[in-house]
Design a protein around this motif. Structure first.
Motif, PDB file in Angstrom:
ATOM      1  N   ARG A 139       2.442  -8.233   1.598  1.00  0.00           N
ATOM      2  CA  ARG A 139       2.370  -6.840   1.117  1.00  0.00           C
ATOM      3  C   ARG A 139       0.917  -6.392   1.069  1.00  0.00           C
ATOM      4  O   ARG A 139       0.164  -6.835   0.217  1.00  0.00           O
ATOM      5  CB  ARG A 139       2.997  -6.720  -0.260  1.00  0.00           C
ATOM      6  CG  ARG A 139       4.453  -7.055  -0.272  1.00  0.00           C
ATOM      7  CD  ARG A 139       5.036  -6.904  -1.683  1.00  0.00           C
ATOM      8  NE  ARG A 139       6.453  -6.628  -1.584  1.00  0.00           N
ATOM      9  CZ  ARG A 139       6.981  -5.402  -1.455  1.00  0.00           C
ATOM     10  NH1 ARG A 139       6.221  -4.355  -1.434  1.00  0.00           N
ATOM     11  NH2 ARG A 139       8.280  -5.248  -1.360  1.00  0.00           N
ATOM     12  N   ASP A 148       3.269 -13.662   2.134  1.00  0.00           N
ATOM     13  CA  ASP A 148       4.676 -14.047   1.961  1.00  0.00           C
ATOM     14  C   ASP A 148       5.076 -15.169   2.902  1.00  0.00           C
ATOM     15  O   ASP A 148       5.861 -16.038   2.544  1.00  0.00           O
ATOM     16  CB  ASP A 148       5.601 -12.850   2.220  1.00  0.00           C
ATOM     17  CG  ASP A 148       5.467 -11.754   1.185  1.00  0.00           C
ATOM     18  OD1 ASP A 148       5.107 -12.049   0.026  1.00  0.00           O
ATOM     19  OD2 ASP A 148       5.717 -10.586   1.539  1.00  0.00           O
ATOM     20  N   ASP A 157       2.979  -6.049   7.574  1.00  0.00           N
ATOM     21  CA  ASP A 157       2.975  -5.571   6.192  1.00  0.00           C
ATOM     22  C   ASP A 157       4.427  -5.442   5.728  1.00  0.00           C
ATOM     23  O   ASP A 157       5.163  -4.571   6.200  1.00  0.00           O
ATOM     24  CB  ASP A 157       2.254  -4.229   6.102  1.00  0.00           C
ATOM     25  CG  ASP A 157       2.039  -3.771   4.665  1.00  0.00           C
ATOM     26  OD1 ASP A 157       2.610  -4.372   3.732  1.00  0.00           O
ATOM     27  OD2 ASP A 157       1.305  -2.780   4.477  1.00  0.00           O
ATOM     28  N   THR A 158       4.845  -6.297   4.801  1.00  0.00           N
ATOM     29  CA  THR A 158       6.219  -6.278   4.315  1.00  0.00           C
ATOM     30  C   THR A 158       6.467  -5.116   3.360  1.00  0.00           C
ATOM     31  O   THR A 158       7.614  -4.815   3.045  1.00  0.00           O
ATOM     32  CB  THR A 158       6.588  -7.621   3.650  1.00  0.00           C
ATOM     33  OG1 THR A 158       5.671  -7.900   2.598  1.00  0.00           O
ATOM     34  CG2 THR A 158       6.569  -8.748   4.656  1.00  0.00           C
ATOM     35  N   ALA A 159       5.425  -4.454   2.888  1.00  0.00           N
ATOM     36  CA  ALA A 159       5.575  -3.288   2.023  1.00  0.00           C
ATOM     37  C   ALA A 159       5.933  -2.047   2.829  1.00  0.00           C
ATOM     38  O   ALA A 159       6.397  -1.057   2.275  1.00  0.00           O
ATOM     39  CB  ALA A 159       4.281  -3.042   1.240  1.00  0.00           C
TER      40      ALA A 159
END
Length: 140
Positions: A97, A67, A136-138
């Protein structure tokens, strides 16, 4: 590749790339404020940009869900002329993610040690080091 640099006034300059893109740069003078980044700051920005570009490219080719990529550079210069860079530390922050930490580490190492022309030139006078943070953007 070609560029042109024109002195404007005091210690202000305009650089123009062969593509037509321009940037104002210079140093503070006795009579005016600093007009933009100094030439050496631009060299450091270019080094970070070169490596960040590589990292994005490598991760995208590997189909990693990247991202964002940010690199912060901290550097020391020699105390005597020519005041070349003697130490450059690059801190990479890569967000995505479910990114593979191993693949991000590999992409950064390939850039800094092999592909980035700017870091290859800087390594002639400076010790280059780097750290990598993967977010980790998730994970919320």
């Amino acid at each position: 590749m070609d560029v042109r640099v024109k002195w404007v006034e005091d210690r202000s300059f305009v650089g123009e790339a062969g593509t037509g893109h321009k940037i104002v740069f210079g140093t503070a003078s006795d009579t005016g404020p600093k007009p933009g980044p100094s030439p050496m700051e631009l060299v450091l920005i270019g080094t970070g940009g070169c490596s960040a570009y590589d990292v994005v490219h490598i991760l995208e080719r590997g189909r990693e869900p990247v991202d964002s990529v940010e690199v912060s550079l901290d550097a020391d210069r020699a105390e005597t002329d020519p005041k070349v860079f003697t130490r450059i530390h690059m801190q990479f922050t890569v967000k995505g993610r479910g990114l593979s930490k191993a693949k991000v580490d590999r992409a950064v190492a390939l850039s800094v040690e092999k592909y980035c022309s700017a870091s290859a030139m800087m390594a002639k006078t400076a010790t280059l080091t780097h750290d990598v943070e993967v977010i980790d953007t998730a994970a919320g």
